[in-house]
Design a protein around this motif. Structure first.
Motif, PDB file in Angstrom:
ATOM      1  N   ALA A   1      62.012-146.674  26.114  1.00  0.00           N
ATOM      2  CA  ALA A   1      61.233-147.565  25.248  1.00  0.00           C
ATOM      3  C   ALA A   1      61.599-149.019  25.504  1.00  0.00           C
ATOM      4  N   VAL A   2      62.902-149.280  25.750  1.00  0.00           N
ATOM      5  CA  VAL A   2      63.342-150.646  26.047  1.00  0.00           C
ATOM      6  C   VAL A   2      62.701-151.136  27.344  1.00  0.00           C
TER       7      VAL A   2
ATOM      8  N   THR B   1      65.309-143.832  24.168  1.00  0.00           N
ATOM      9  CA  THR B   1      65.397-145.202  23.654  1.00  0.00           C
ATOM     10  C   THR B   1      65.406-146.208  24.796  1.00  0.00           C
TER      11      THR B   1
ATOM     12  N   GLU C   1      59.954-150.099  28.729  1.00  0.00           N
ATOM     13  CA  GLU C   1      58.514-150.315  28.518  1.00  0.00           C
ATOM     14  C   GLU C   1      58.270-151.574  27.695  1.00  0.00           C
ATOM     15  N   ASP C   2      59.158-151.816  26.713  1.00  0.00           N
ATOM     16  CA  ASP C   2      59.041-153.035  25.903  1.00  0.00           C
ATOM     17  C   ASP C   2      59.191-154.269  26.785  1.00  0.00           C
ATOM     18  N   LEU C   3      60.204-154.235  27.672  1.00  0.00           N
ATOM     19  CA  LEU C   3      60.404-155.362  28.579  1.00  0.00           C
ATOM     20  C   LEU C   3      59.183-155.558  29.486  1.00  0.00           C
TER      21      LEU C   3
ATOM     22  N   LEU D   1      67.085-158.169  26.114  1.00  0.00           N
ATOM     23  CA  LEU D   1      65.686-158.341  25.753  1.00  0.00           C
ATOM     24  C   LEU D   1      65.425-159.745  25.222  1.00  0.00           C
TER      25      LEU D   1
ATOM     26  N   SER E   1      63.144-162.400  26.960  1.00  0.00           N
ATOM     27  CA  SER E   1      62.022-163.019  26.254  1.00  0.00           C
ATOM     28  C   SER E   1      62.089-164.526  26.352  1.00  0.00           C
TER      29      SER E   1
ATOM     30  N   ASP F   1      56.124-154.736  28.791  1.00  0.00           N
ATOM     31  CA  ASP F   1      55.046-155.306  27.962  1.00  0.00           C
ATOM     32  C   ASP F   1      55.248-156.801  27.747  1.00  0.00           C
ATOM     33  N   ARG F   2      56.495-157.176  27.437  1.00  0.00           N
ATOM     34  CA  ARG F   2      56.785-158.596  27.225  1.00  0.00           C
ATOM     35  C   ARG F   2      56.522-159.402  28.506  1.00  0.00           C
TER      36      ARG F   2
ATOM     37  N   THR G   1      69.872-155.459  23.491  1.00  0.00           N
ATOM     38  CA  THR G   1      69.189-156.398  22.593  1.00  0.00           C
ATOM     39  C   THR G   1      69.290-157.818  23.124  1.00  0.00           C
TER      40      THR G   1
END
Length: 970
Positions: A578-579, A575, A581-583, A430, A434, A585-586, A427
């Motif tokens: 997903a993290v 999970t 992929e989230d990173l 991320l 960000s 995307d960001r 977290t």
């Protein structure tokens, strides 16, 4: 033998017979003495033998015997009497009883009472007398005396004494034991019930009464089975009474635990009980005693202990006990699961077996605190699994004390928080990523920073690859954690990416889909390796898990993020995918945003450049117009129409100049480039400057104008120019939107720590729907034809911005169309401030002073008109039209002041200023007179050596003062 002798013998015989009868009556020998007496009467011949028998009897008895006659003479005694009093045999010969009393009296605890009692007995001569005699040495004698009768005549007294000290002591001891037993049975925590041989209750102690609910009065004579009902706590099956078994079997009976006593009121309690037969001296059973105790609390503790043991045994947490020297004593299944060691492997070994070497100091500190009796709660640290990977744990430790309260060890609960810490790190990773992406400057450095944050928060190794416009792949970052073999990591970095379709990065770029390998096997390593050397490197890295995800922007792959775990032992799950992929995307969003921001910044820069060029191009023609107006005023004939035309031109030039300044101010303020030059100033100064600036517009419209100022001066920390601009804009606004011949009020009112500046008019008013937006850029009410002098719709926006920069507020109000308007500015004031000192610049202008001035401008109209104007003021002026000519003329003309344009042909103004400064030094005042008025332009002119910077069209009064004193006013 004579008659006298016979009489004497007879008397003695009778006395002995009487004494013997007394003894026989007490010790069952009296019958023999009576028989001897009858025998002596019948058989005188047997007298001697009978006397011998009596003497033997007297000597055999345990009592001490003393015989006295009626006159108190001692007639006889036995050996026991002599030993009893510790006397010599000859002491009693021919001794009177009262003499014996005197000898014996000191042996008694109360000699006087002893003598008095003897005297009393002789005086009243009772047939029998019984006394207890307490001696000074603690002995106790029982004394019995009786009168001896012969033929009904009292002939003397026999005194019998028995030492009952032992008996008394025994009785006292028995009494004490009996009382102790009674008190014990009343006070002990056990219940005690006794029964007879038939099992009927004969007694209950208080505890038994309490536990059974039966009182002793109600319970005596009740069958024990009725009073004492017990069942098994689990099965509820009745249990045989142990007291009845003890009666039947004649032995002690103890029941197992888990027995429940049901009391008279139905309440239940767990008990321990046992019973034993009561035997008499001959071993015969007289009854039974039942002893039982309430063990409910102990039983609950046992159950709690059993449950706790189960909890400890099956807990997910590691529960460990250790000694004060750190040796492991117990180790539960949770500890086996978390740390990988079995009980047999660790019990008896130091706790440091699960500590990383760099954290050994923690154990020393923990042991010190435990010895002080301190408890440690939720101490987060790192421990080592048997296979070597790190485990995040939260540790709670408590000291263990023995029965005396001494600290003998520690109980330790370790909770595996690896997942929680991993999630926290993820977290945080991320969030930090960000943040880094939000500050995106250039893409490569930002992605390198993201890779650095990914290790070790999310991965042991992280690689970032970007796709070039030509389709090639370039690795821009490769990071690895401290736990990774650095040599293997460096060798791995040498390989970079590959265009081989089997390479994961290439596959992700081609497909646009992520690759996730949860657990990498050696077979996987062989498949992705590029040869034996590469495979060996992969094996040295001990790779466990792998994620490779694309940076996908509108179906176009910009690059790839690769995450690998090794020595940490982390296994990527869904999970984690997903993290990743989230990173990704960001990252893509940040890159897209950065591109948009860059485009906007470029557009904004072009806008600023356009405004600056526009202002420059507008100011250049305004300069000769204003200069020409001034020439007309100075040289032309005083023809009213000419003067009117000159005034009109001058006002319109001023309006045009203000519009240009406002346009540039909006750009500077919105981009944060305007900085206030605050100073302590009197509000009246700013008001006067604004009134002077707005007076021509107000007067031309024929408005009635009223200014109201407080008597006491008001001081503010403000920028004089900007504050004057605020008031000027409000006054001009009122003048423009009030019909000719209207009224305008400017009111200044002090309100404690604030001041209100009110500008009110009788103008066309503001529609209610427009009021909330009146201070927005390019907002104008529908003023129809009355907008003959309207502006760009930015004046009120500048007012709001400048007021807020001063820490104030501005608001507008109106009754509607035709009802006029009011604007109220509220600003903080400096309470207690005094008048500021005089300004550094001179206030007087010597119009008659003559200076050598060089005017340089490629706009000939501007240069010539300004030269003419300065010449009219009595100065020696020359004009040139390019930079090289300016340098040449300056060297020969040696001017005192040079008014130098910036945008010059052949040599720009900045370079010309540098050369002129090199030629003339500080003897010349260089003034940049230009259409470029941005802050950057002013800084650049200062760096080039200019003393002043003035924007076109120049204010004639400011120019006049500059020429006079060499110092500009703005």
């Amino acid at each position: 033998m004579g008659a006298a002798d016979n009489e004497d013998i007879r008397m003695r015989t009778v006395g002995l017979q009487n004494a013997l009868s007394i003894l026989q009556a007490r010790q069952r020998v009296e019958a023999e003495l009576l028989a001897s007496k009858e025998s002596l009467e019948k058989k005188t011949a047997e007298l001697a033998r009978s006397l011998a028998v009596m003497r033997a009897t007297l000597e055999a008895t345990t009592d001490g015997i003393l015989m006295t006659d009626g006159a108190g003479h001692v007639l006889g005694f036995n050996e026991k009497f002599v030993r009893m009093w510790r006397l010599r045999d000859d002491v009693l010969d021919n001794l009177e009883h009262n003499q014996l009393v005197t000898i014996l009296a000191p042996n008694f605890a109360d000699p006087t009472a002893y003598r008095s009692r003897i005297e009393e007995i002789y005086r009243i001569s009772p047939p029998e007398a019984f006394d207890l005699l307490e001696l000074a040495d603690g002995r106790v004698f029982e004394r019995f005396s009786s009168v001896q009768l012969v033929d009904g005549e009292a002939i003397g007294r026999v005194w019998s004494l028995r030492d009952i000290t032992t008996h008394r002591n025994t009785e006292a001891e028995l009494g004490r034991k009996s009382e102790w037993l009674r008190i014990t049975l009343s006070s002990i925590g056990d219940g005690v019930i006794t029964t007879d041989t038939a099992g009927m209750v004969t007694s209950l102690n208080p505890v038994a009464e309490q536990l059974t609910g039966w009182t002793q009065a109600d319970g005596i004579g009740v069958p024990l089975t009725q009073l004492f009902t017990i069942v098994n706590e689990t099965t509820r099956v009745p249990v045989e009474n142990p007291a009845l078994r003890a009666l039947r079997e004649g032995r002690i009976i103890e029941l197992a635990n888990h027995t429940v006593l049901i009391a008279r009121d139905g309440s239940e309690r767990a008990i321990d009980d046992s019973a034993a037969p009561i035997a008499d001296a001959d071993g015969g059973v007289q009854g039974a005693v039942l002893i039982f105790r309430d063990v409910t609390q102990r039983r609950q503790s046992e159950i709690a202990t059993i449950r706790l043991a189960a909890v400890v045994d099956f807990s997910d947490d590691a529960i460990i006990t250790k000694s004060l020297d750190g040796i492991i004593a117990t180790w539960n299944r949770g500890a086996e699961r978390i740390f990988g060691y079995t009980q047999d492997e660790v019990i008896g070994r130091p706790i440091t077996i699960i500590l990383p070497p760099e954290r050994y100091h923690e154990e020393d500190e923990i042991l010190r605190r435990l010895r002080r009796g301190e408890r440690l709660d939720h101490f987060e640290t790192v421990r080592i699994h048997k296979d070597g990977h790190s485990i995040d744990v939260s540790v709670t430790l408590s000291p263990i004390r023995d029965a005396e309260g001494r600290i003998i060890g520690a109980s330790k609960i370790s909770r595996d928080i690896t997942l929680r810490k991993r999630n926290e790190r993820t977290t945080r990773f991320l969030a930090e990523s960000s943040s880094a992406l939000a500050e995106l400057g250039d893409i490569e450095s930002t992605l390198q920073r993201v890779a650095g944050m990914a290790v070790p928060a999310f991965a042991d190794l992280c690689a970032v690859d970007l796709v070039a416009p030509d389709g090639s792949t370039r690795r821009i970052s490769f990071r690895y954690s401290e736990g990774v073999d650095p040599a293997a990591a460096r060798d791995m970095a040498r390989y970079g990416t590959s265009s081989n379709e089997n390479h994961n990065v290439a596959r992700v770029i081609h497909s646009g889909q992520p690759i996730w390998i949860e657990s990498l096997t050696d077979e996987n390593l062989q498949q992705i390796s590029r040869g034996p050397e590469h495979l060996a490197i992969l094996r040295r890295l001990a790779i466990k898990s792998y994620i490779c995800t694309p940076l996908l922007s509108r179906s176009r792959v910009l690059g790839v993020l690769s995450f690998v775990t090794g020595r940490s032992g982390r296994i990527y799950d869904a999970t984690d995918l997903a993290v990743a992929e989230d990173l990704a995307d960001r990252t893509v969003i940040a890159i897209d945003n950065a591109n948009l921001v860059s485009a906007l910044q470029e557009s904004d820069q072009r806008k600023d450049e356009f405004l600056a060029i526009l202002a420059h191009e507008l100011r250049n023609p305004l300069a000769p117009i204003r200069n020409s107006v001034q020439v007309l005023r100075g040289k032309g004939p005083h023809i009213p129409e000419v003067q009117w035309a000159a005034d009109v031109i001058d006002r319109q030039v001023s309006q045009m100049t203000r519009l240009v300044d406002d346009l540039l101010d909006v750009s500077r303020i919105t981009s944060g480039k305007v900085q206030l030059r605050r100073e302590l100033l009197a509000l009246a100064t700013a008001v006067q400057s604004a009134v002077d600036g707005s007076r021509p517009l107000i007067d031309s419209a024929g408005h009635a104008f009223t200014v109201t100022m407080p008597a006491e001066p008001i001081y503010l920390m403000a920028d004089l120019t900007r504050l004057s601009q605020v008031i000027l804009n409000l006054l001009n606004n009122a003048a423009k939107y009030t019909n000719p011949g209207g009224r305008i009020w400017l009111t200044i009112e002090a309100l404690g720590a604030q001041v209100e500046i009110r500008v009110k008019d009788t103008g066309i008013g503001i529609d209610a729907g427009m009021l909330p937006r009146i201070f927005e850029m390019f907002t104008q009410d529908d003023r129809s034809l009355e907008r003959s002098q309207g502006g760009l719709g930015i004046g009120l926006m500048l007012v709001r911005q400048l007021v807020e920069m001063h820490g104030g507020t501005v608001r507008a109000s109106s009754g509607g169309a035709g009802q006029g308007s009011e604007f109220v500015v509220t600003l903080p004031v400096e309470l207690g401030a005094t008048a500021p000192g005089p300004a550094d610049h001179a206030t007087g202008v010597n119009a008659a002073s003559s200076r050598r001035i060089l005017v340089v401008d490629d706009n000939r109209d501007s240069a010539d008109s300004l030269s003419m104007l300065l010449g009219m003021l009595g100065n020696d002026v020359r004009a040139v039209y390019d930079g090289l000519e300016a340098v040449r003329v300056a060297e020969e003309f040696r001017p005192e002041i040079i008014l130098l344009d910036i945008g010059l042909p052949k040599l720009n103004g900045y370079d010309a200023a540098i050369r002129i400064r090199q030629l003339l030094g500080r003897s010349v005042v260089l003034v940049a007179l230009t259409g470029w008025g941005q802050q950057a332009d002013r800084r650049r002119s200062r760096d080039a050596g200019f003393d002043h910077h003035m924007t076109k069209p120049v204010d004639v009064e400011a120019l006049r003062r500059l020429v006079a004193v060499g110092t500009p006013t703005s």
